[in-house]
Design a protein around this motif. Structure first.
Motif, PDB file in Angstrom:
ATOM      1  N   GLU A   5      70.943  38.028  25.280  1.00 43.13           N
ATOM      2  CA  GLU A   5      69.986  37.079  26.037  1.00 43.13           C
ATOM      3  C   GLU A   5      69.917  35.831  25.424  1.00 43.13           C
ATOM      4  O   GLU A   5      70.305  35.640  24.266  1.00 43.13           O
ATOM      5  CB  GLU A   5      68.690  37.837  26.040  1.00 43.13           C
ATOM      6  CG  GLU A   5      68.393  39.063  26.947  1.00 43.13           C
ATOM      7  CD  GLU A   5      67.248  39.433  27.091  1.00 43.13           C
ATOM      8  OE1 GLU A   5      66.207  38.778  27.316  1.00 43.13           O
ATOM      9  OE2 GLU A   5      66.957  40.748  26.221  1.00 43.13           O
ATOM     10  N   PRO A   7      67.164  33.269  25.665  1.00 42.21           N
ATOM     11  CA  PRO A   7      65.944  32.575  26.248  1.00 42.21           C
ATOM     12  C   PRO A   7      65.832  31.200  25.665  1.00 42.21           C
ATOM     13  O   PRO A   7      66.392  30.909  24.437  1.00 42.21           O
ATOM     14  CB  PRO A   7      64.853  33.579  25.543  1.00 42.21           C
ATOM     15  CG  PRO A   7      65.632  34.850  25.118  1.00 42.21           C
ATOM     16  CD  PRO A   7      66.880  34.382  24.913  1.00 42.21           C
ATOM     17  N   PRO A  11      58.581  31.734  22.713  1.00 46.86           N
ATOM     18  CA  PRO A  11      57.805  33.021  23.219  1.00 46.86           C
ATOM     19  C   PRO A  11      58.995  33.915  23.912  1.00 46.86           C
ATOM     20  O   PRO A  11      58.973  35.369  23.881  1.00 46.86           O
ATOM     21  CB  PRO A  11      56.841  32.395  24.263  1.00 46.86           C
ATOM     22  CG  PRO A  11      56.429  31.162  23.737  1.00 46.86           C
ATOM     23  CD  PRO A  11      57.801  30.659  23.155  1.00 46.86           C
ATOM     24  N   GLY A  12      59.836  33.379  24.569  1.00 54.53           N
ATOM     25  CA  GLY A  12      60.862  34.066  25.375  1.00 54.53           C
ATOM     26  C   GLY A  12      61.779  34.957  24.471  1.00 54.53           C
ATOM     27  O   GLY A  12      62.087  35.951  24.539  1.00 54.53           O
ATOM     28  N   CYS A  13      62.286  34.144  23.334  1.00 55.32           N
ATOM     29  CA  CYS A  13      63.005  34.871  22.407  1.00 55.32           C
ATOM     30  C   CYS A  13      62.326  36.000  21.702  1.00 55.32           C
ATOM     31  O   CYS A  13      62.926  37.153  21.455  1.00 55.32           O
ATOM     32  CB  CYS A  13      63.309  33.775  21.314  1.00 55.32           C
ATOM     33  SG  CYS A  13      64.575  32.850  21.634  1.00 55.32           S
ATOM     34  N   ARG A  14      60.983  35.820  21.245  1.00 52.84           N
ATOM     35  CA  ARG A  14      60.211  37.029  20.814  1.00 52.84           C
ATOM     36  C   ARG A  14      60.142  38.144  21.826  1.00 52.84           C
ATOM     37  O   ARG A  14      60.060  39.153  21.276  1.00 52.84           O
ATOM     38  CB  ARG A  14      58.972  36.216  20.159  1.00 52.84           C
ATOM     39  CG  ARG A  14      59.265  35.533  19.119  1.00 52.84           C
ATOM     40  CD  ARG A  14      58.021  35.039  18.495  1.00 52.84           C
ATOM     41  NE  ARG A  14      57.980  34.101  17.093  1.00 52.84           N
ATOM     42  CZ  ARG A  14      57.354  33.415  16.889  1.00 52.84           C
ATOM     43  NH1 ARG A  14      56.008  33.141  17.190  1.00 52.84           N
ATOM     44  NH2 ARG A  14      57.548  32.824  15.475  1.00 52.84           N
ATOM     45  N   GLN A  15      60.009  37.725  22.935  1.00 57.58           N
ATOM     46  CA  GLN A  15      59.700  38.715  24.052  1.00 57.58           C
ATOM     47  C   GLN A  15      61.179  39.820  23.878  1.00 57.58           C
ATOM     48  O   GLN A  15      61.146  40.958  24.051  1.00 57.58           O
ATOM     49  CB  GLN A  15      59.413  38.264  25.264  1.00 57.58           C
ATOM     50  CG  GLN A  15      57.967  37.824  25.376  1.00 57.58           C
ATOM     51  CD  GLN A  15      57.536  37.073  26.520  1.00 57.58           C
ATOM     52  OE1 GLN A  15      58.617  36.962  27.396  1.00 57.58           O
ATOM     53  NE2 GLN A  15      56.339  36.841  26.775  1.00 57.58           N
ATOM     54  N   ALA A  16      62.263  38.895  24.125  1.00 52.76           N
ATOM     55  CA  ALA A  16      63.558  39.759  24.094  1.00 52.76           C
ATOM     56  C   ALA A  16      63.887  40.671  22.754  1.00 52.76           C
ATOM     57  O   ALA A  16      64.228  41.467  22.917  1.00 52.76           O
ATOM     58  CB  ALA A  16      64.606  38.700  24.162  1.00 52.76           C
ATOM     59  N   ASP A  18      61.358  41.856  20.942  1.00 54.93           N
ATOM     60  CA  ASP A  18      60.559  43.145  21.170  1.00 54.93           C
ATOM     61  C   ASP A  18      60.986  44.248  21.923  1.00 54.93           C
ATOM     62  O   ASP A  18      61.071  45.200  21.732  1.00 54.93           O
ATOM     63  CB  ASP A  18      59.024  42.514  21.965  1.00 54.93           C
ATOM     64  CG  ASP A  18      58.385  41.851  20.752  1.00 54.93           C
ATOM     65  OD1 ASP A  18      58.567  41.706  19.623  1.00 54.93           O
ATOM     66  OD2 ASP A  18      57.481  41.227  20.977  1.00 54.93           O
ATOM     67  N   ARG A  19      61.723  43.563  22.972  1.00 56.75           N
ATOM     68  CA  ARG A  19      62.447  44.571  24.021  1.00 56.75           C
ATOM     69  C   ARG A  19      63.568  45.355  23.173  1.00 56.75           C
ATOM     70  O   ARG A  19      63.799  46.604  23.386  1.00 56.75           O
ATOM     71  CB  ARG A  19      62.935  43.914  25.073  1.00 56.75           C
ATOM     72  CG  ARG A  19      61.928  43.629  26.115  1.00 56.75           C
ATOM     73  CD  ARG A  19      62.554  43.260  27.581  1.00 56.75           C
ATOM     74  NE  ARG A  19      63.482  42.025  27.571  1.00 56.75           N
ATOM     75  CZ  ARG A  19      62.904  40.768  27.666  1.00 56.75           C
ATOM     76  NH1 ARG A  19      61.669  40.473  27.427  1.00 56.75           N
ATOM     77  NH2 ARG A  19      63.853  39.769  27.530  1.00 56.75           N
ATOM     78  N   ASP A  21      63.878  45.656  19.996  1.00 51.78           N
ATOM     79  CA  ASP A  21      63.136  46.448  18.940  1.00 51.78           C
ATOM     80  C   ASP A  21      62.603  47.747  19.480  1.00 51.78           C
ATOM     81  O   ASP A  21      62.715  48.870  18.886  1.00 51.78           O
ATOM     82  CB  ASP A  21      61.999  45.837  18.219  1.00 51.78           C
ATOM     83  CG  ASP A  21      62.617  44.693  17.407  1.00 51.78           C
ATOM     84  OD1 ASP A  21      63.825  44.737  17.014  1.00 51.78           O
ATOM     85  OD2 ASP A  21      61.718  43.813  17.054  1.00 51.78           O
TER      86      ASP A  21
END
Length: 105
Positions: A5, A7, A11-16, A18-19, A21
């Motif tokens: 991905e 992003p 925040p978008g990178c961190r959400q990606a 987290d997914r 992980d």
């Protein structure tokens, strides 16, 4: 090879991440359960039963799927994964619990 991905925001990178992980944690637990079953099937289990040639081949195959990580980076990662699985299997054995079978949903 999986396309990463891309992003555009922190925040978008961190959400990606987290997914990824969350998926990785699920796969690691599944792998540990399977490794626990292997330990019950081997004549010599636990850390004494490690097959270093198989582990080297495993890392080489993984490096084909993740060439940018390469074998040198994958070796310590997979060593930690293998040791965690063996540790869990030994803990379960010491507590009289069998490895958790895979469930299908």
């Amino acid at each position: 090879m999986v396309r990463p991905e891309r992003p555009a925001t922190l925040p978008g990178c961190r959400q990606a991440i987290d997914r990824v992980d969350a998926a990785l944690a699920t796969l690691l637990e599944r792998r540990a359960a399977l490794a626990g079953i292997v330990q019950t099937l081997k004549p010599v289990g636990g850390f004494a039963g490690r097959d270093m040639a198989r582990e080297r081949a495993l890392v080489a195959r993984m490096a084909e799927h993740a060439p940018e990580l390469g074998e040198a980076r994958l070796v310590p990662i997979m060593n930690a994964v293998i040791e965690a699985g063996l540790s869990l299997a030994e803990e379960r054995s010491a507590n009289g619990r069998s490895p958790q079978p895979e469930t299908t949903a």
